[in-house]
Design a protein around this motif. Structure first.
Motif, mmCIF file in Angstrom:
data_model
loop_
_atom_site.group_PDB
_atom_site.id
_atom_site.type_symbol
_atom_site.label_atom_id
_atom_site.label_comp_id
_atom_site.label_asym_id
_atom_site.label_seq_id
_atom_site.Cartn_x
_atom_site.Cartn_y
_atom_site.Cartn_z
ATOM 1 N N HIS A 96 0.730 -1.135 0.159
ATOM 2 C CA HIS A 96 -0.263 -0.001 0.026
ATOM 3 C C HIS A 96 0.761 1.186 0.063
ATOM 4 O O HIS A 96 2.030 1.166 0.487
ATOM 5 C CB HIS A 96 -0.960 -0.180 1.244
ATOM 6 N N TRP A 97 0.426 2.365 -0.607
ATOM 7 C CA TRP A 97 1.342 3.717 -0.741
ATOM 8 C C TRP A 97 1.761 4.167 0.702
ATOM 9 O O TRP A 97 2.707 4.625 0.641
ATOM 10 C CB TRP A 97 0.564 4.588 -1.602
ATOM 11 N N THR A 98 0.940 3.881 1.732
ATOM 12 C CA THR A 98 1.425 4.494 3.001
ATOM 13 C C THR A 98 2.453 3.614 3.451
ATOM 14 O O THR A 98 3.125 4.087 4.410
ATOM 15 C CB THR A 98 0.450 4.534 3.925
ATOM 16 N N GLU A 99 3.050 2.434 2.860
ATOM 17 C CA GLU A 99 3.951 1.454 3.443
ATOM 18 C C GLU A 99 5.509 2.182 2.724
ATOM 19 O O GLU A 99 6.685 1.763 3.086
ATOM 20 C CB GLU A 99 3.986 0.370 3.013
ATOM 21 N N GLY A 100 5.250 2.932 1.694
ATOM 22 C CA GLY A 100 6.414 3.634 1.164
ATOM 23 C C GLY A 100 7.219 4.589 1.843
ATOM 24 O O GLY A 100 6.659 4.832 3.012
ATOM 25 N N THR A 101 7.946 5.431 1.232
ATOM 26 C CA THR A 101 8.670 6.543 2.078
ATOM 27 C C THR A 101 7.691 7.693 2.190
ATOM 28 O O THR A 101 6.839 8.031 1.398
ATOM 29 C CB THR A 101 9.819 6.982 1.210
ATOM 30 N N MET A 102 7.654 8.195 3.450
ATOM 31 C CA MET A 102 6.949 9.226 3.848
ATOM 32 C C MET A 102 7.506 10.609 4.226
ATOM 33 O O MET A 102 7.012 11.588 4.114
ATOM 34 C CB MET A 102 6.006 8.876 4.987
ATOM 35 N N THR A 103 8.916 10.334 4.456
ATOM 36 C CA THR A 103 9.718 11.825 4.812
ATOM 37 C C THR A 103 11.036 11.433 4.179
ATOM 38 O O THR A 103 11.600 10.383 3.925
ATOM 39 C CB THR A 103 10.186 11.696 6.444
ATOM 40 N N ALA A 104 11.508 12.588 3.496
ATOM 41 C CA ALA A 104 13.026 12.501 3.134
ATOM 42 C C ALA A 104 13.332 13.814 3.469
ATOM 43 O O ALA A 104 12.766 14.853 3.463
ATOM 44 C CB ALA A 104 12.971 12.794 1.484
ATOM 45 N N CYS A 105 14.737 13.709 3.981
ATOM 46 C CA CYS A 105 15.373 15.042 4.289
ATOM 47 C C CYS A 105 16.838 14.909 3.759
ATOM 48 O O CYS A 105 17.468 13.900 3.380
ATOM 49 C CB CYS A 105 15.789 14.824 5.894
ATOM 50 N N LEU A 106 17.526 15.902 3.299
ATOM 51 C CA LEU A 106 18.826 16.101 3.012
ATOM 52 C C LEU A 106 19.597 16.339 4.032
ATOM 53 O O LEU A 106 19.391 17.435 4.850
ATOM 54 C CB LEU A 106 18.852 17.063 2.050
ATOM 55 N N TYR A 114 -8.222 -4.598 13.517
ATOM 56 C CA TYR A 114 -6.955 -3.799 13.568
ATOM 57 C C TYR A 114 -7.381 -2.539 12.333
ATOM 58 O O TYR A 114 -7.228 -3.142 11.346
ATOM 59 C CB TYR A 114 -5.806 -4.341 13.335
ATOM 60 N N LEU A 115 -7.645 -1.585 12.918
ATOM 61 C CA LEU A 115 -8.002 -0.453 11.952
ATOM 62 C C LEU A 115 -6.788 0.108 11.305
ATOM 63 O O LEU A 115 -6.810 1.226 10.366
ATOM 64 C CB LEU A 115 -8.730 0.387 12.439
ATOM 65 N N ASP A 116 -5.444 -0.317 11.550
ATOM 66 C CA ASP A 116 -4.301 0.175 10.659
ATOM 67 C C ASP A 116 -4.197 -0.769 9.518
ATOM 68 O O ASP A 116 -3.536 -0.462 8.634
ATOM 69 C CB ASP A 116 -3.006 0.101 11.393
ATOM 70 N N MET A 117 -4.907 -1.829 9.405
ATOM 71 C CA MET A 117 -4.871 -2.861 8.120
ATOM 72 C C MET A 117 -5.776 -2.088 7.145
ATOM 73 O O MET A 117 -6.903 -1.507 7.261
ATOM 74 C CB MET A 117 -5.777 -4.230 8.724
ATOM 75 N N ALA A 118 -5.163 -2.155 5.790
ATOM 76 C CA ALA A 118 -6.125 -1.478 4.575
ATOM 77 C C ALA A 118 -7.340 -1.991 4.732
ATOM 78 O O ALA A 118 -7.898 -3.125 4.965
ATOM 79 C CB ALA A 118 -5.220 -1.676 3.620
ATOM 80 N N ASN A 119 -8.203 -1.255 3.930
ATOM 81 C CA ASN A 119 -10.006 -1.582 3.638
ATOM 82 C C ASN A 119 -9.695 -2.377 2.490
ATOM 83 O O ASN A 119 -10.854 -3.135 2.447
ATOM 84 C CB ASN A 119 -10.368 -0.362 3.319
ATOM 85 N N GLY A 120 -8.686 -2.566 1.674
ATOM 86 C CA GLY A 120 -8.823 -3.491 0.616
ATOM 87 C C GLY A 120 -7.447 -3.757 0.245
ATOM 88 O O GLY A 120 -6.444 -3.191 0.605
ATOM 89 N N PRO A 121 -7.117 -4.726 -1.082
ATOM 90 C CA PRO A 121 -5.787 -4.953 -1.282
ATOM 91 C C PRO A 121 -4.998 -4.079 -2.076
ATOM 92 O O PRO A 121 -3.906 -4.130 -2.433
ATOM 93 C CB PRO A 121 -6.006 -6.288 -2.103
ATOM 94 N N GLU A 122 -5.933 -3.095 -2.514
ATOM 95 C CA GLU A 122 -5.369 -2.404 -3.648
ATOM 96 C C GLU A 122 -4.020 -1.156 -2.995
ATOM 97 O O GLU A 122 -4.152 -0.778 -1.981
ATOM 98 C CB GLU A 122 -6.656 -1.247 -4.261
ATOM 99 N N TRP A 123 -3.311 -0.901 -4.099
ATOM 100 C CA TRP A 123 -2.117 0.026 -3.374
ATOM 101 C C TRP A 123 -2.601 1.315 -3.033
ATOM 102 O O TRP A 123 -2.057 2.004 -2.268
ATOM 103 C CB TRP A 123 -1.313 0.151 -4.846
ATOM 104 N N GLU A 124 -3.675 1.832 -3.555
ATOM 105 C CA GLU A 124 -4.480 3.065 -3.630
ATOM 106 C C GLU A 124 -4.808 3.071 -2.094
ATOM 107 O O GLU A 124 -5.089 4.223 -1.484
ATOM 108 C CB GLU A 124 -5.353 3.312 -4.722
#
Ligand code: TNX
Length: 649
Positions: A94-104, A539-549
């Motif tokens: 899911h998209w929220t499992e990707g990178t959420m912060t980037a810093c230089l 567990y409401l942190d589990m996604a509502n469906g299998p989609e990446w979105e």
């Protein structure tokens, strides 16, 4: 250096059992960038064994990773720097499992947080935000809007919808409920004036005490001139008023779907005593205003327990007079600090904690809504932040490193260190004074099996006891902690793992079963009091469906509102097992909740589905009806929230 000159995008490609994760740093400015490191965090982390191309993983703590380009590398103006990560630690779904912060992180030591776009996967579309909208296929009967559905509805006819209620209480309990209801509706629906004097068309609602009724039960009687509520407790009156408020809002806002009955009664009482919601305020900080509004929403769902997760590896959130460092150090994240920008917090210092005054106000607010707040301090595992603040609690001679499932090194309090108990007693003493609840939750989840293997003190302790593993040590630890809490008059709450090694006394505890409902049933059979909260459904942190979105996680699978709704907590349990069932609980783990519109997406309406499981008899549950009604329930941040990018601004 200008933060807006740089952006980070990321993409994930599934490759067999693992994947290829690509991070691309775009230099949109007119100056070259050299001598820098890229810091990123997400839930996803880059394993120490992952193969990187384009850079080297030079530092990692859980999901915070620092990547250094090859020596001499210069990112020219207009160019991209691509880091390819083969085989990251786990599959990203899911998209929220990707990178959420980037810093230089620059050679000067300066840190610049840059804009981070949501991660994409092949062909992925727009990220889904805000509450999940449901529609019903069949009409409902009777056409009234109440969630959780009452246990006995015998109403008829329809009448003009009252503009609001003039509540008439002639004793303290009713007056308290009326006062709470007015504050509640003003906070949730400020424009609706559901409580109003008779002169402003307030419809008379007398509150009448009926001592024979059960604690949380109520009865509402509909007639031409008044709406009478009977109850025997503050909660009962409040719930009766909430039922009336919901019926009114439904009929007023969706007259094509719902009506306001002319006659009859609703007689109602919950089927379970423990109707809870847990909130992880450690992974994310929720300011007190948000907590207060969330409690309002819990009350509107007739939930009566708030399990407040106040400490974890990523933060310590409650003021402790004896140890100011817990919050001075443990409540904040940032580049170069004890706790880095985990889980998508910005590179600059951010975080927060609840002062004792905050906590007292929240408790007062909750108790006026009939909600008992159960505090959780998660020990002995999940203690990275605590140990950063109080390193003197470690065995000074501990050698080697073990990792928690979330990738924190040596994150457990050591059961063989005497100072651990002295500190916990001081901390728990303060918290027992602060929280009036009968319950005190001590976590006890996810201690790695190899915890303490490098600690000479722990090894000596085990040897003396003739035992050999982490479970035995945890059991010794829990026994001591529970004895302390029992002496303070508290019932010890814990996650299911507390039963391992048998350290916890069944009579003075309750356990939350989370890996699966079968585990909860097994614990009930063994004689533990249990609260059911299986990852697969509650567990409401589990996604509502299998989609990446869809935002969220999926280690326990995904769970649509319908799956959550239709889950039956004690299906097939024997009477002996059922006797140990305290109730149900939603668990809100906050790793994916960087964005509050993600929060709404994950929590609503599944929270109401769980509320209905705790309240309504299984035979009366009806998915079609729930889908018709759920949209009338409030969400925390509004249904039209746009993605908040404050952290990246
Ligand atoms: C497991 S459930 C955990 C939490 C995580 C959660 C994420 C439990 C007792 N421990 O620490 O936040 O999974 O879903």
């Amino acid at each position: 250096m200008n933060a807006s000159d740089f952006e980070l995008t990321s993409s994930y490609t599934r490759v067999g059992e693992t994947g290829l994760y690509c991070l691309t740093l775009h230099n949109l400015g007119v100056h070259p960038l050299n001598e820098f490191r890229l810091g990123v965090s997400g839930p996803a982390r880059i394993g120490f064994d992952a193969k990187l191309e384009g850079g080297t993983l030079t530092k990692r703590l859980s999901n915070w990773c620092e990547i250094t380009p090859d020596k001499g590398f210069v990112l020219e103006a207009g160019d991209d720097w691509i880091v390819a990560v083969h085989d990251p630690d786990f599959q990203i779904h899911h998209w929220t499992e990707g990178t959420m912060t980037a810093c230089l992180i620059l050679a000067t030591g300066e840190t610049v947080t840059i804009r981070t776009h949501p991660s994409v996967c092949e062909g992925s579309g727009v990220e889904r935000l805000g509450p999940v909208r449901l529609t019903n296929k069949e009409p409902i009967d009777p056409e009234i809007c109440v969630i959780p559905w009452p246990n006995k509805v015998a109403v008829s006819g329809a009448r003009a919808v009252p503009e609001g209620f003039a509540i008439k209480a002639n004793e303290a309990m009713g007056a308290a409920a009326a006062n709470s209801f007015e504050k509640l509706t003003t906070a949730l629906f400020p424009a609706e004036n559901l409580v109003r004097p008779s002169e402003a068309n307030g419809f008379p609602v007398p509150l009448v005490v009926d001592e024979a009724m059960e604690d949380e039960a109520y009865q509402v009687s509909f007639s031409a001139n008044e709406l009478v509520i009977h109850a025997s407790s503050m909660n009962g009156f409040l719930y009766g008023l909430i039922t009336l408020g919901q019926i009114t809002r439904g009929a007023r806002q969706m007259p094509e779907k719902f009506l306001f009955p002319a006659a009859g009664t609703i007689s109602d009482a919950p089927s379970m005593k423990w109707r809870g919601c847990h909130l992880d305020a450690a992974r994310r900080f929720y300011p007190t205003g948000e907590i207060a509004q969330f409690l309002n929403i819990l009350a509107w769902n007739k939930l009566n327990r708030f399990h407040w997760h106040l400490s974890d590896d990523e933060a310590w959130r409650v003021e402790i007079d004896a140890y100011p460092s817990l919050t001075d150090i443990g409540a904040w994240r940032g580049v170069g600090m004890s706790i880095p920008p985990l889980l998508g917090t910005s590179g600059e210092r951010s975080g927060g904690f609840y002062t004792k005054t905050d906590v007292r106000q929240i408790i007062t607010h909750a108790s006026a809504l009939g909600i008992e707040i159960v505090p959780e301090i998660d020990v002995p595992g999940h203690c990275y932040a605590m140990l950063e603040a109080l390193p003197e609690l470690r065995d000074p001679d501990e050698a080697g490193t073990y990792y928690s499932i979330q990738g924190f090194p040596n994150n457990c309090l050591n059961p063989a260190v005497p100072e651990v108990y002295r500190a916990l007693e001081r901390i728990f003493n303060e918290l027992c004074d602060l929280f009036p609840s009968r319950y005190f939750h001590v976590g006890a989840d996810e201690v790695p099996q190899d915890a303490w293997t490098g600690s000479p003190m722990a090894k000596a302790r085990l040897k003396a006891a003739g035992k050999s593993d982490a479970n035995a040590l945890q059991a010794m630890f829990l026994k001591r902690v529970q004895d302390f809490l029992t002496a303070k008059g508290k019932i010890t709450g814990a996650w299911e793992e507390a039963a391992q090694g048998g350290g916890i006394d069944k009579e003075h505890c309750y356990l939350v079963g989370w890996h699966s409902v079968e585990i909860a049933q097994k614990l009930a059979a063994e004689g533990y009091n249990v609260v059911v909260s299986p990852g697969q459904a509650y567990y409401l942190d589990m996604a509502n469906g299998p989609e990446w979105e869809e935002p969220g996680a999926s280690w326990a699978g995904y769970s649509s509102p319908q799956t959550t709704y239709e889950f039956v907590p004690a299906k097939g349990w024997s009477n002996v097992e059922r006797a140990r069932l305290l109730g149900v609980q939603a668990c809100i783990w906050s790793e994916p909740m960087k964005d509050r519109a993600v929060f709404d997406r994950l929590i609503f309406p599944r929270l109401s589905a769980i509320a209905e499981a705790g309240w309504t008899a299984p035979a009366l549950k009806d998915w079609n009806r729930f889908s018709a009604l759920a949209g009338m329930m409030p969400s925390l941040h509004g249904s039209n929230s746009q993605r908040l990018e404050a952290d990246n601004a």
